[in-house]
Write an enzyme that holds these catalytic residues in place. Structure first.
Site, PDB file in Angstrom:
ATOM      1  N   LYS A  37       0.818  -1.214   0.000  1.00  0.00           N
ATOM      2  CA  LYS A  37       0.000   0.000   0.000  1.00  0.00           C
ATOM      3  C   LYS A  37       0.858   1.273   0.000  1.00  0.00           C
ATOM      4  O   LYS A  37       0.499   2.255  -0.643  1.00  0.00           O
ATOM      5  CB  LYS A  37      -0.970   0.004   1.184  1.00  0.00           C
ATOM      6  CG  LYS A  37      -0.329   0.120   2.548  1.00  0.00           C
ATOM      7  CD  LYS A  37      -1.367   0.137   3.655  1.00  0.00           C
ATOM      8  CE  LYS A  37      -0.729   0.231   5.020  1.00  0.00           C
ATOM      9  NZ  LYS A  37       0.016   1.460   5.249  1.00  0.00           N
ATOM     10  N   THR A  38       2.011   1.235   0.711  1.00  0.00           N
ATOM     11  CA  THR A  38       2.886   2.419   0.728  1.00  0.00           C
ATOM     12  C   THR A  38       3.418   2.686  -0.677  1.00  0.00           C
ATOM     13  O   THR A  38       3.498   3.834  -1.123  1.00  0.00           O
ATOM     14  CB  THR A  38       4.056   2.230   1.717  1.00  0.00           C
ATOM     15  OG1 THR A  38       3.520   1.866   2.989  1.00  0.00           O
ATOM     16  CG2 THR A  38       4.864   3.495   1.859  1.00  0.00           C
ATOM     17  N   ASP A 224      -3.579   7.454   4.189  1.00  0.00           N
ATOM     18  CA  ASP A 224      -3.131   6.103   4.550  1.00  0.00           C
ATOM     19  C   ASP A 224      -3.926   5.624   5.769  1.00  0.00           C
ATOM     20  O   ASP A 224      -4.400   6.441   6.565  1.00  0.00           O
ATOM     21  CB  ASP A 224      -1.634   6.181   4.890  1.00  0.00           C
ATOM     22  CG  ASP A 224      -0.985   4.810   4.953  1.00  0.00           C
ATOM     23  OD1 ASP A 224      -1.630   3.816   4.577  1.00  0.00           O
ATOM     24  OD2 ASP A 224       0.184   4.741   5.381  1.00  0.00           O
ATOM     25  N   GLU A 225      -4.062   4.309   5.926  1.00  0.00           N
ATOM     26  CA  GLU A 225      -4.711   3.701   7.105  1.00  0.00           C
ATOM     27  C   GLU A 225      -6.094   4.303   7.362  1.00  0.00           C
ATOM     28  O   GLU A 225      -6.441   4.651   8.496  1.00  0.00           O
ATOM     29  CB  GLU A 225      -3.834   3.885   8.353  1.00  0.00           C
ATOM     30  CG  GLU A 225      -2.400   3.390   8.207  1.00  0.00           C
ATOM     31  CD  GLU A 225      -2.258   1.868   8.273  1.00  0.00           C
ATOM     32  OE1 GLU A 225      -3.290   1.168   8.188  1.00  0.00           O
ATOM     33  OE2 GLU A 225      -1.125   1.394   8.373  1.00  0.00           O
ATOM     34  N   GLN A 255      -7.877  -4.669   9.438  1.00  0.00           N
ATOM     35  CA  GLN A 255      -6.842  -4.185  10.365  1.00  0.00           C
ATOM     36  C   GLN A 255      -7.316  -2.979  11.174  1.00  0.00           C
ATOM     37  O   GLN A 255      -6.498  -2.206  11.680  1.00  0.00           O
ATOM     38  CB  GLN A 255      -5.569  -3.831   9.587  1.00  0.00           C
ATOM     39  CG  GLN A 255      -4.912  -5.031   8.927  1.00  0.00           C
ATOM     40  CD  GLN A 255      -3.577  -4.674   8.296  1.00  0.00           C
ATOM     41  OE1 GLN A 255      -2.605  -4.357   8.989  1.00  0.00           O
ATOM     42  NE2 GLN A 255      -3.521  -4.712   6.982  1.00  0.00           N
ATOM     43  N   ARG A 609       2.107  -9.944  10.659  1.00  0.00           N
ATOM     44  CA  ARG A 609       3.397  -9.262  10.816  1.00  0.00           C
ATOM     45  C   ARG A 609       4.545 -10.201  10.443  1.00  0.00           C
ATOM     46  O   ARG A 609       5.666  -9.752  10.212  1.00  0.00           O
ATOM     47  CB  ARG A 609       3.623  -8.794  12.265  1.00  0.00           C
ATOM     48  CG  ARG A 609       2.634  -7.803  12.852  1.00  0.00           C
ATOM     49  CD  ARG A 609       2.386  -6.626  11.987  1.00  0.00           C
ATOM     50  NE  ARG A 609       1.245  -6.831  11.118  1.00  0.00           N
ATOM     51  CZ  ARG A 609       0.981  -6.124  10.032  1.00  0.00           C
ATOM     52  NH1 ARG A 609       1.786  -5.171   9.643  1.00  0.00           N
ATOM     53  NH2 ARG A 609      -0.086  -6.370   9.298  1.00  0.00           N
TER      54      ARG A 609
END
Length: 757
Positions: A37-38, A224-225, A255, A609
């Site tokens: 995503k980044t 973002d997020e 998330q 993770r």
């Protein structure tokens, strides 16, 4: 002739490219864990600048941490070059709102030179507000009042809203305290974190001119997020998007784990309702984990009802099974983790402890892990512990800098007025503040007019005047000197350097921390002189625990499930996988499916993770918060797939007892003796410093217990109860108590603070 590769579009998969090359209009990018995503966000910004000719100054990119913002800017530097990004706005929500208020704060009555109070400062102001409004801390915990105020601010409410529709007595008291709390903040020319968002929204609500100015400035907004946004952030983005609606959001509903901070998963679930013409792109290809790890995570999270369906996949071949390990208690659990880390390093499957993260649901669980890691000589760092910025000498130096920047900051003054000691105690400070209020001047001005204070002695008046002159001199220096030089002057003129360098090792360590702060200040000397100090204070006030995570540190990372979000590690251990621990007892007792679903999302975050190996561990019994519980395994373990999961259900083979055969009460002593004997043999002959623990003889088991069956006892939170049994455990005592309203509980006497009734 070779074709020159396109650095912006060529590295992307088809779905990523679809998101990056979207033109105008709202865009929802559902990005699963590890799906890049980044990369999509940064490449979209680069595409807007290069291919759609959008000026960098017309782009706003918002993240949740400074770490993410820094990473994004570094990637963009490589993609399009620094010179084209000078006017680009990349930062956190709070950072953006702080900059907005530096320009337009006066519209809502905020001075442009306001200070941002951190959590400790906020708590100090709140306590004063509670005292001023006669709200007893014995009846209403400051933390509870702070949580009510914070929650209401994130909903864009004010004290009057809370007072008109209270849920109970706590809300009624909080509304009264809140009014005084805000007055104190304004008296000190300060805001808290929640004010930054609330006041930015108020600027847009109050001034059409300001709203149009900011809407015209930003043609494209990227977030973002998005699943972690709260009501205030949601409204802020709606204002900024305006009629153009060039809003691109990236997030993953699976998330969303911060509802306790006001985050609302509905913001992402309802995006298509809010923006009916939105384009939706799903990123399901994972670049981080093995397929077995992804399958395990999906097998858990698919049990949630409120989610958008997506299933992650990867091109990665192979991968080991996800491992579930069962332990006797929290000490044995930590030992299993430590032994497995040693095995992985020995066999070359982990390159060092830096490859490893150990996750837990609550900070209190780290104690047993820390003790064991020290005994095994395993290096570790705790993320979210006592941070650099919370250390006394760092906070002292920052308080001096805040007072230089903002002479009205009475709480910064309170911290440094008598540090180093100047014979200026609480009585003198109270008299100084009273004089400032009476004469309607700042505390900075009141310092140099201390001869007006008739309630203190001449010696204190002289000391205040002298301190005032030092601060005036520093304020003048602050208008001329670069920030590192200002810090040099500060520690010299105030006597703080001499105070710290007292000849002790602790003093040298504290002075080293001040020097580290000065090193950080050097990052700001490229800014215009007048912007260095405000930018420095602003960014430090907005630092999060994750921003302090040291990626290159050669140590295992101990971190909570919440704090680990956004990080990745080759090897991950998720500890405490028991009902009541994870999922947390609060979620279970709430009876709300939404709270259990959030815990399940948190489990998904933890598993994803892991890049190469994931371990989930649980203990048959656990002492936590002074209470021993025998909890069943977590429901999340039951939701794991049958394939690709290895269950290690026995005590280590050298123990020879299977869990099924072991009588827990009868055989605990035998297990403890064998465990101690193994460790003693392992460490035999080594100096005490090598063992990682204090060298002292083991305490003999006490034969007499303090409590006996039938004793009536009182527990601080559980109330009055009757002792059922009391058994000696090594150098402690395990007391089983029946509480009329709370049921039967097992408590460790040394932790539980039991007293006879």
């Amino acid at each position: 002739m070779d074709v020159v590769a396109d650095p912006i579009l060529d590295p992307l998969n088809p779905e990523q490219r679809d998101a990056v090359t979207h033109g105008d209009g709202p865009l929802l990018i559902l990005a699963g864990a590890g799906s890049g995503k980044t990369r999509v966000l940064t490449h979209r910004i680069a595409y807007l600048i290069r291919d759609l000719a959008v000026p960098a100054s017309a782009i706003l990119a918002v993240t949740f941490t400074n770490k993410a913002a820094k990473e994004m800017r570094e990637r963009l530097d490589r993609l399009v070059g620094k010179e084209r990004l000078a006017e680009l706005t990349v930062g956190t929500f709070h950072g953006f709102c702080a900059r907005l208020l530096r320009r337009d704060g006066p519209i809502v009555g905020i001075d442009r030179s306001f200070a941002i109070y951190d959590e400790a400062d906020q708590r100090a102001v709140l306590r004063q507000a509670m005292g001023d409004t006669n709200a007893s801390e014995r009846v209403f915990a400051p933390g509870a009042i702070a949580a009510v105020i914070s929650s209401a601010k994130n909903e864009l409410k004010g004290p009057a809203d809370l007072a008109s529709n209270p849920k109970g007595q706590l809300d009624r008291i909080a509304a009264i305290v809140w009014k005084r709390y805000d007055e104190l903040l304004r008296e000190n020319n300060a805001v808290d974190f929640d004010d930054l968002l609330l006041l930015a929204c108020r600027v847009f609500e109050t001034s059409d001119r300001a709203l149009e100015k900011w809407q015209d400035r930003y043609q494209h907004i990227l977030v973002d997020e998005y699943q972690d946004t709260n009501r205030a952030q949601y409204v802020l983005l709606r204002y900024l998007a305006g009629f153009k609606q060039n809003l691109a959001v990236v997030g993953d509903d699976d998330q969303s784990v911060f509802s306790w901070r006001g985050a609302d998963v509905r913001n992402i679930l309802d995006f298509e309702r809010d923006y009916p013409n939105a384009k939706v792109v799903k990123l399901e290809q994972n670049y981080r984990s093995t397929q077995r790890i992804l399958d395990a995570a999906h097998s858990v999270v698919r049990n949630n009802g409120a989610r958008k369906e997506k299933k992650l996949w990867t091109d990665r071949q192979g991968g080991t099974d996800v491992v579930v390990m069962q332990a006797y208690d929290e000490s044995h659990e930590a030992e299993l983790v430590a032994r497995e880390i040693e095995r992985l390093q020995r066999e070359g499957e982990a390159h060092g402890t830096r490859d490893v993260a150990v996750l837990y649901r609550t900070n209190a669980q780290s104690r047993a892990i820390e003790d064991t890691f020290r005994a095994f000589g395993l290096a570790y760092q705790i993320v979210g512990g006592v941070s650099f910025y919370q250390r006394r000498e760092v906070k002292d130096t920052l308080a001096y800098l805040r007072l230089i920047r903002n002479p009205q900051d009475a709480f910064a003054l309170a911290r440094v007025l008598n540090t180093p000691p100047r014979g200026l105690g609480d009585k003198t400070r109270a008299a100084l503040l009273a004089t400032a209020r009476e004469h309607e001047i700042s505390v900075g001005e009141a310092l140099e007019k201390a001869d007006l204070i008739t309630t203190i002695q001449r010696r204190q008046q002289d000391a205040l005047i002298a301190f005032g002159k030092v601060m005036r001199r520093l304020r003048t220096a602050g208008e001329q000197l670069a920030l590192p030089r200002l810090i040099d002057d500060l520690v010299t003129l105030t006597g703080y350097e001499t105070y710290l360098k007292d000849g002790t090792e602790e003093g040298e360590e504290r002075w080293a921390n001040v020097q580290e702060l000065r090193t950080l200040a050097e990052d700001y000397i490229a800014l215009p002189q007048e912007e260095q100090l405000p930018s420095f204070l602003e960014e430090i006030a907005l630092v999060s625990d994750v921003d302090e995570y040291q990626e290159a540190k050669p140590a295992a990372t101990l971190i909570t499930m919440h704090a680990v979000k956004g990080l990745e590690f080759p090897v991950v251990f998720m500890t405490g996988m028991e009902e009541g621990v994870f999922p947390h007892i609060r979620a279970i007792d709430s009876g709300k499916e939404s709270e259990l679903e959030e815990e399940r999302r948190l489990c998904y975050v933890g598993i994803t993770r892991a890049k190469d190996r994931a371990y989930l561990t649980y203990a048959r019994r656990r002492s936590l918060f002074g209470r021993t519980n025998m909890n069943p395994p977590s429901r999340f373990l039951m939701e794991l797939p049958s394939e690709g999961v290895e269950v290690r259900g026995n005590i280590e083979t050298e123990e020879r007892d299977s869990w099924a055969e072991l009588d827990w009460e009868r055989d605990r002593g035998r297990y403890e003796e064998r465990k101690q004997a193994r460790r003693d043999a392992m460490l035999a002959g080594l100096p005490g410093s090598w063992t990682g623990r204090a060298t002292k003889e083991r305490t003999a088991v006490v034969s007499e217990t303090r409590f006996r069956a039938g004793d009536r006892v009182i527990h601080p939170s559980l109330g009055e109860g009757m002792v059922v049994t009391s058994v000696a455990r090594d150098d402690d005592e395990e007391v089983t108590v029946a509480f009329p309203d709370k049921g039967v509980k097992k408590l460790m006497a040394s932790f539980a603070k039991l007293a006879r009734a």
